[in-house]
Design a protein around this motif. Sequence first.
Motif, PDB file in Angstrom:
ATOM      1  N   HIS A   1       0.700  -1.266   0.048  1.00 11.72           N
ATOM      2  CA  HIS A   1      -0.005   0.113  -0.174  1.00 11.72           C
ATOM      3  C   HIS A   1       0.893   1.432  -0.036  1.00 11.72           C
ATOM      4  O   HIS A   1       0.238   2.347  -0.215  1.00 11.72           O
ATOM      5  CB  HIS A   1      -0.982  -0.141   1.197  1.00 11.72           C
TER       6      HIS A   1
ATOM      7  N   ALA B   1      -3.567  -5.497  -8.002  1.00 10.70           N
ATOM      8  CA  ALA B   1      -4.959  -6.266  -7.679  1.00 10.70           C
ATOM      9  C   ALA B   1      -4.785  -7.698  -7.740  1.00 10.70           C
ATOM     10  O   ALA B   1      -4.172  -8.290  -8.784  1.00 10.70           O
ATOM     11  CB  ALA B   1      -5.978  -5.786  -8.865  1.00 10.70           C
TER      12      ALA B   1
ATOM     13  N   LEU C   1      -6.829  -0.822 -17.002  1.00  9.17           N
ATOM     14  CA  LEU C   1      -6.681  -0.258 -15.828  1.00  9.17           C
ATOM     15  C   LEU C   1      -6.574   1.415 -16.130  1.00  9.17           C
ATOM     16  O   LEU C   1      -6.916   2.221 -15.271  1.00  9.17           O
ATOM     17  CB  LEU C   1      -5.770  -0.624 -14.898  1.00  9.17           C
TER      18      LEU C   1
ATOM     19  N   VAL D   1      -3.092   0.015  -6.586  1.00 10.04           N
ATOM     20  CA  VAL D   1      -2.514  -0.801  -5.871  1.00 10.04           C
ATOM     21  C   VAL D   1      -2.725  -2.322  -6.638  1.00 10.04           C
ATOM     22  O   VAL D   1      -3.620  -2.553  -7.196  1.00 10.04           O
ATOM     23  CB  VAL D   1      -3.108  -1.366  -4.469  1.00 10.04           C
TER      24      VAL D   1
ATOM     25  N   ALA E   1      -9.670  -3.697 -12.710  1.00 11.39           N
ATOM     26  CA  ALA E   1      -9.743  -3.543 -11.001  1.00 11.39           C
ATOM     27  C   ALA E   1      -9.986  -2.007 -11.120  1.00 11.39           C
ATOM     28  O   ALA E   1      -9.360  -1.146 -11.509  1.00 11.39           O
ATOM     29  CB  ALA E   1      -8.464  -3.732 -10.255  1.00 11.39           C
ATOM     30  N   ASP E   2     -11.090  -1.684 -10.190  1.00  9.22           N
ATOM     31  CA  ASP E   2     -11.210  -0.373  -9.776  1.00  9.22           C
ATOM     32  C   ASP E   2      -9.896  -0.025  -8.709  1.00  9.22           C
ATOM     33  O   ASP E   2      -9.579  -1.314  -8.038  1.00  9.22           O
ATOM     34  CB  ASP E   2     -12.470  -0.573  -8.812  1.00  9.22           C
TER      35      ASP E   2
ATOM     36  N   ALA F   1      -9.158 -10.318  -0.303  1.00 15.43           N
ATOM     37  CA  ALA F   1      -8.577  -9.247  -0.016  1.00 15.43           C
ATOM     38  C   ALA F   1      -9.599  -8.093   0.614  1.00 15.43           C
ATOM     39  O   ALA F   1      -8.942  -7.435   1.483  1.00 15.43           O
ATOM     40  CB  ALA F   1      -8.194  -8.552  -1.486  1.00 15.43           C
ATOM     41  N   ASP F   2     -10.951  -8.263   0.281  1.00 16.68           N
ATOM     42  CA  ASP F   2     -11.626  -7.275   0.929  1.00 16.68           C
ATOM     43  C   ASP F   2     -12.272  -7.884   2.270  1.00 16.68           C
ATOM     44  O   ASP F   2     -12.852  -7.164   2.937  1.00 16.68           O
ATOM     45  CB  ASP F   2     -12.884  -6.987   0.050  1.00 16.68           C
TER      46      ASP F   2
ATOM     47  N   ILE G   1      -8.175   5.446   1.603  1.00 18.23           N
ATOM     48  CA  ILE G   1      -6.968   5.836   1.305  1.00 18.23           C
ATOM     49  C   ILE G   1      -6.526   7.255   1.546  1.00 18.23           C
ATOM     50  O   ILE G   1      -7.401   8.082   1.307  1.00 18.23           O
ATOM     51  CB  ILE G   1      -6.264   5.275   0.137  1.00 18.23           C
TER      52      ILE G   1
ATOM     53  N   ALA H   1      -4.390   5.199  -5.536  1.00 20.60           N
ATOM     54  CA  ALA H   1      -3.344   4.410  -6.129  1.00 20.60           C
ATOM     55  C   ALA H   1      -3.773   3.029  -6.909  1.00 20.60           C
ATOM     56  O   ALA H   1      -4.665   2.435  -6.230  1.00 20.60           O
ATOM     57  CB  ALA H   1      -2.518   4.103  -4.836  1.00 20.60           C
TER      58      ALA H   1
ATOM     59  N   ARG I   1     -12.179 -10.047  -4.981  1.00 15.71           N
ATOM     60  CA  ARG I   1     -10.825 -10.500  -5.456  1.00 15.71           C
ATOM     61  C   ARG I   1      -9.894 -11.126  -4.281  1.00 15.71           C
ATOM     62  O   ARG I   1     -10.404 -11.069  -2.947  1.00 15.71           O
ATOM     63  CB  ARG I   1      -9.823  -9.257  -5.684  1.00 15.71           C
TER      64      ARG I   1
ATOM     65  N   ILE J   1     -18.870   0.217  -4.103  1.00 15.85           N
ATOM     66  CA  ILE J   1     -17.815  -0.517  -3.733  1.00 15.85           C
ATOM     67  C   ILE J   1     -17.657  -2.082  -4.221  1.00 15.85           C
ATOM     68  O   ILE J   1     -18.819  -2.662  -4.244  1.00 15.85           O
ATOM     69  CB  ILE J   1     -17.739  -0.852  -2.123  1.00 15.85           C
TER      70      ILE J   1
ATOM     71  N   VAL K   1      -8.086   0.900  -5.309  1.00 18.71           N
ATOM     72  CA  VAL K   1      -8.369   0.888  -3.810  1.00 18.71           C
ATOM     73  C   VAL K   1      -8.719   1.992  -3.064  1.00 18.71           C
ATOM     74  O   VAL K   1      -8.201   3.165  -3.436  1.00 18.71           O
ATOM     75  CB  VAL K   1      -7.037   0.429  -3.046  1.00 18.71           C
ATOM     76  N   LEU K   2     -10.063   2.183  -2.609  1.00 20.41           N
ATOM     77  CA  LEU K   2     -10.410   3.344  -2.131  1.00 20.41           C
ATOM     78  C   LEU K   2     -10.306   3.373  -0.560  1.00 20.41           C
ATOM     79  O   LEU K   2     -10.158   4.395   0.137  1.00 20.41           O
ATOM     80  CB  LEU K   2     -11.969   3.661  -2.504  1.00 20.41           C
TER      81      LEU K   2
ATOM     82  N   ARG L   1      -8.842  -4.581   1.908  1.00 18.05           N
ATOM     83  CA  ARG L   1      -8.836  -3.578   1.192  1.00 18.05           C
ATOM     84  C   ARG L   1      -9.952  -3.525   0.472  1.00 18.05           C
ATOM     85  O   ARG L   1     -10.389  -4.964  -0.199  1.00 18.05           O
ATOM     86  CB  ARG L   1      -7.517  -3.451   0.255  1.00 18.05           C
ATOM     87  N   HIS L   2     -10.595  -2.565   0.209  1.00 17.40           N
ATOM     88  CA  HIS L   2     -11.992  -2.282  -0.798  1.00 17.40           C
ATOM     89  C   HIS L   2     -11.740  -1.373  -1.980  1.00 17.40           C
ATOM     90  O   HIS L   2     -11.161  -0.560  -1.818  1.00 17.40           O
ATOM     91  CB  HIS L   2     -13.028  -1.788   0.200  1.00 17.40           C
ATOM     92  N   ARG L   3     -11.970  -1.958  -3.061  1.00 18.95           N
ATOM     93  CA  ARG L   3     -11.983  -1.189  -4.174  1.00 18.95           C
ATOM     94  C   ARG L   3     -13.317  -0.582  -4.638  1.00 18.95           C
ATOM     95  O   ARG L   3     -14.253  -1.339  -4.298  1.00 18.95           O
ATOM     96  CB  ARG L   3     -11.344  -2.060  -5.466  1.00 18.95           C
TER      97      ARG L   3
ATOM     98  N   GLY M   1     -12.418   5.135 -10.554  1.00 19.93           N
ATOM     99  CA  GLY M   1     -12.786   4.084 -10.791  1.00 19.93           C
ATOM    100  C   GLY M   1     -13.737   3.881 -12.041  1.00 19.93           C
ATOM    101  O   GLY M   1     -14.019   5.065 -12.732  1.00 19.93           O
TER     102      GLY M   1
END
Lengths: 384, 384
Positions: free
Chosen positions: A13, B49, B27, B47, A49-50, B326-327, A375, B45, B67, A325, A52-53, A65-67, A84
């Motif tokens: 991160h 994925a 992306l 990050v 991928a969105d 991940a989430d 973030i 960022a 994910r 999310i 990470v927020l 982590r949540h995207r 995103g």
Amino acid sequence: MRPPGSPPASQPHGERHNVAHRIALRLDAPQRSLSSARNSNRGVAPVPADPVLVEVRRGDHVESRHRGAAVVTDAAGRLVFAVGDVARLVFPRSAIKLIQALPLVESGAADALGLSTADLALAGASHNGEPRHVAGAAAMLARVGRDETCLVCGAQWPQREDDRGRLHIEGRTPTRLHNNCSGKHAGFVCFAVHAGIDPAGYGAVDHPVQRTIAAAIEDVVGVSLADTPRGRDGCSIPTWALPLDGLARGFARLGSGTGLAPTRARAARRLIDAAIAEPFMVAGTGRFCTEMLTAAAGRVYVKTGAEGVFCAALPDLGLGLAVKIADGATRAAEVVTATLLAALLGRRDDPAFDRFLRPPIVDWNGATVGGVAAIDGLAADFAP
Amino acid sequence: MRPPGSPPASQPHGERHNVAHRIALRLDAPQRSLSSARNSNRGVAPVPADPVLVEVRRGDHVESRHRGAAVVTDAAGRLVFAVGDVARLVFPRSAIKLIQALPLVESGAADALGLSTADLALAGASHNGEPRHVAGAAAMLARVGRDETCLVCGAQWPQREDDRGRLHIEGRTPTRLHNNCSGKHAGFVCFAVHAGIDPAGYGAVDHPVQRTIAAAIEDVVGVSLADTPRGRDGCSIPTWALPLDGLARGFARLGSGTGLAPTRARAARRLIDAAIAEPFMVAGTGRFCTEMLTAAAGRVYVKTGAEGVFCAALPDLGLGLAVKIADGATRAAEVVTATLLAALLGRRDDPAFDRFLRPPIVDWNGATVGGVAAIDGLAADFAP
């Protein structure tokens, strides 16, 4: 084992480089290192991928982590903030209960039936099933000579332990009035009866109630639902997947009235004012929507939907906001929504917003062991 | 609005091309398209994925995506299957309760105190707080002349509505015995008292109980905890972030005994056999671990941890498995774990596994409106 406050080793991160080929190299790396594994990664898709927020920390380490995607626009759809894939189709779920309540007001039913401000707030609520919510939905139905047996939403235990406990102690089980959507459904029945529509089967996609709502969604969000994916919501009514940026623009319109017919603009403003005046009825004790409506002191309408969705309107700025999310987590949707609202309201450093921006994670003894937060960079320089 | 069964438009999950530069382009795309937005994406960022492992559908539309990383190894650490960043440091949380229970058996406390198979299963449990779990933890403590007041785990309402209801009706509140970790904590106290250690403060990182556990983790997982991020678990004891592939290797060792000292290997086997013999005590009614231990008919030890973690051992194959979503979503961790276990056991097409592989999403009326499942390609060609 490790000095307090020192950054954890080997954590990605810290990487903040917005360079596409770096992403590609890093995504590729674990797969190359596993070339000796049999069948690994076969068929596992690199879905775009969105970003990470939200990070969830335990101690100093990022545990999860949540995207996701988030967007703020004005009523013309001009992007003010976006992160995103904001064009994605998202089931808004309960986040558009305001739109679903428009026919109740626009038809004149609310006035003819003498519905109160609290009733109108409840018609757009995802509530805890607390006694005031349950009594409110029952009273709305009574105004058209109906009761909970006509609701199609199903029964649900109240959200809070003390409300569940009261039912247990009284030897009762929850009814459809306890369902978090009972106010919305009571509003549907009130609209139908007032409009001379038989409310039976009002949850079906081809019932006049849902067709009227579908037309309102198309108008406010600016989409055709003809070719849009459709699902059934938890309360057994249709939900259509809508573009996230269209939702933001729709809420900018609802808040400002811009782009809406006068009757619709007035109805939206009345429902927003009702939610702001009666925030408890929108959700309940300890709930994000209730507390944010209160903390924003009339400047924000905000509503959660299941699976990590939020919509909001900021009438005095003429803006709307929508958040999804990717994994559906409410905890992340709340902090993203709070972070953007705090930036838009100029209250990022307001201690009253801290509990929204950085909710703690506590252990079973109530001690803080971590926290959830957007973030660092999210909306850092953002001011409308 | 859309023919049933037709694929939703504009959905990226149809893309299955494992080509890094495609990831990079995609992306990057939404960010370029938003170049007119003010301040958008500043500081957000990219990050790296993990790949999407799980899709949550409502109707035919993917509503949410999870994910994560998953890895299967043998006791030597040879990768058999891996997806995502399997070297990442993950808080295993409750997924390593088997390791945390090793001192109870290795010290001779379990035998000296006459603990039953059910007690040993409970010592490694994350249980529902059902009556048998609560009584079991109390009985374990009674064997060393203690009661729940010596536990540091905090009180927690039982998981199931009927168990909460019973407490309400009896005018009681939950105790520390209802905490899902009470069996583990009772095991800590039994170990301490038997070993002549004062159990007071047994949750502290420098207490002999936690130091003994830390040494067991280092041995089984094959890491040093000296420089590892540490947090406090929900039950107020330390949790260390461990490499996901090290966890898989550790569980391969626990299941097979390979690479462990004989006393440790026997203790691990006894705890695994206890969980398999008494699956109810490991979790409880309707719980994934209990039902998977049962369905796998003795071939699998499996244990959940909070924030989307699972660890499993497959003793007859000599393999271990570790999963991290991940989430942090448990619903996703369960279907990934089930998908890999079904592949490893050759039961992918067994109807008895279908409820694990494709759990439905139901509305408040109990009607199926969607479902959770691993992506089609996950472990598609995988057979050890």
